[in-house]
Motif scaffolding. Structure first.
Motif: not given
Length: 91
Positions: A15-16, A19, A76, A85
Motif C-alpha cells: 500500500i502507499d 491509501q 490497484d 489505486k
C-alpha cells in the motif's frame, strides 16, 4: 494471498501513503488507532503518511494487515481498469 469478490480477484500488494490515509478515513481511525492496531510506532505512521521515510516491507505488511482485518481492501490499477489505486470497505 487471493480473495474472491463478486467482480474481481484481489491480490495483496504494498500500500502507499494515500491509501493509508483513505483507509483510516473510511474506518474513522486516527493515526494513534492505526499505530496501536498495527503494533507500529506513531512516529512511523506519521512519517509514512507524510512521505518522509522509506518504510520497511514488514512495517507496511503490519499496517495493511491491520486494515484488512477491519474490512479494508486495497485496489490497484488492474482492479480499477485505470491508472491509479483505490480503497474499498467491505460491508
Amino acid at each position: 494471498m487471493l480473495a474472491r469478490s463478486a467482480s474481481f480477484v484481489y491480490e495483496a500488494a504494498m500500500i502507499d501513503a494515500a491509501q493509508m490515509r483513505a483507509a483510516r478515513a473510511l474506518l474513522g481511525w486516527r493515526m494513534e488507532d492505526l499505530a496501536a492496531k498495527a503494533d507500529v510506532s506513531l512516529a512511523s505512521i506519521k512519517n509514512i503518511e507524510r512521505g518522509v521515510t522509506d518504510p520497511r516491507a514488514s512495517t507496511l505488511r503490519a499496517i495493511q494487515s491491520a486494515f484488512e482485518a477491519s474490512g479494508v481492501m486495497f485496489l490497484d490499477a488492474s482492479h480499477l481498469k485505470s491508472a491509479g489505486k483505490g480503497v474499498w470497505l467491505k460491508d
